[in-house]
Design a protein around this motif. Structure first.
Motif, PDB file in Angstrom:
ATOM      1  N   GLY A  65       0.481  -1.337   0.480  1.00 30.52           N
ATOM      2  CA  GLY A  65      -0.191   0.308   0.315  1.00 30.52           C
ATOM      3  C   GLY A  65       1.263   1.803   0.163  1.00 30.52           C
ATOM      4  O   GLY A  65       2.014   1.467   0.579  1.00 30.52           O
ATOM      5  N   ARG A  66       0.368   2.185  -1.095  1.00 33.30           N
ATOM      6  CA  ARG A  66       1.027   3.535  -0.974  1.00 33.30           C
ATOM      7  C   ARG A  66       1.991   4.099   0.604  1.00 33.30           C
ATOM      8  O   ARG A  66       2.817   5.123   0.402  1.00 33.30           O
ATOM      9  CB  ARG A  66       0.264   4.538  -1.251  1.00 33.30           C
ATOM     10  N   SER A  72      -3.796  -9.953  -4.553  1.00 31.49           N
ATOM     11  CA  SER A  72      -2.818  -8.390  -4.882  1.00 31.49           C
ATOM     12  C   SER A  72      -2.525  -7.732  -6.377  1.00 31.49           C
ATOM     13  O   SER A  72      -2.594  -8.686  -7.051  1.00 31.49           O
ATOM     14  CB  SER A  72      -1.687  -8.088  -4.031  1.00 31.49           C
ATOM     15  N   ASP A 102       0.108  -2.968  -4.396  1.00 31.28           N
ATOM     16  CA  ASP A 102      -0.989  -2.105  -4.048  1.00 31.28           C
ATOM     17  C   ASP A 102      -2.390  -2.670  -2.205  1.00 31.28           C
ATOM     18  O   ASP A 102      -2.644  -1.407  -2.221  1.00 31.28           O
ATOM     19  CB  ASP A 102      -2.110  -2.722  -5.478  1.00 31.28           C
ATOM     20  N   LEU A 103      -2.865  -3.552  -2.526  1.00 34.83           N
ATOM     21  CA  LEU A 103      -3.709  -4.013  -1.001  1.00 34.83           C
ATOM     22  C   LEU A 103      -2.440  -5.328  -0.139  1.00 34.83           C
ATOM     23  O   LEU A 103      -1.441  -5.914  -0.756  1.00 34.83           O
ATOM     24  CB  LEU A 103      -4.834  -4.872  -2.246  1.00 34.83           C
TER      25      LEU A 103
END
Length: 136
Positions: A41-42, A108, A133-134
């Motif tokens: 995640g960011r 993901s 991303d997840l």
């Protein structure tokens, strides 16, 4: 670039090693002094770096031991930031699938940024950054 099929083969081999729960196969894709880190995640914390082939092998073996599903790593959109006769930087998209209890689901998406080196007639991953991303 003549190295592209060899690098594609190396990246596929590393993914296959994970999917088939073979940490030795994965480890063989990295240099002895390789580094690996990842972020989920960011805003996620950076995990690692894991330094050296043995530490990278242990990371994968521990992760595999905790899983009950069958994983499948699908790599796509390979492109090169750098490519010379003995070094390359490859960026690859990842779609990570899970198969369990008769169902398949996307765990993901993300990407790899691999710094690769050509040594002793073969290509190896010298530094791998994984972005998911997840969380899964």
């Amino acid at each position: 670039m003549t190295a592209r099929p060899h690098i594609e083969n190396l990246l596929g081999k590393a993914s296959w090693g994970y999917d088939e729960a073979d940490p030795d196969l994965i480890a063989s894709c990295f240099t002895e002094d390789a580094r690996m880190s990842l972020r989920i995640g960011r805003d996620g914390d950076l995990v690692g770096p894991f330094e050296g082939r043995a530490a990278i092998r242990a990371l994968h073996a521990d992760s595999m031991a905790a899983q009950t599903d069958q994983r499948r790593h699908n790599l796509s959109n390979l492109w090169f930031e750098k490519d010379t006769d003995d070094e390359a930087i490859a960026v690859t998209n990842l779609t990570l699938l899970s198969i369990e209890n008769g169902a398949i689901r996307v765990l993901s998406s993300g990407w790899y940024r691999d710094q690769l080196v050509h040594r002793d007639g073969a290509w190896f991953i010298a530094d791998r950054y994984v972005y998911l991303d997840l969380p899964y």
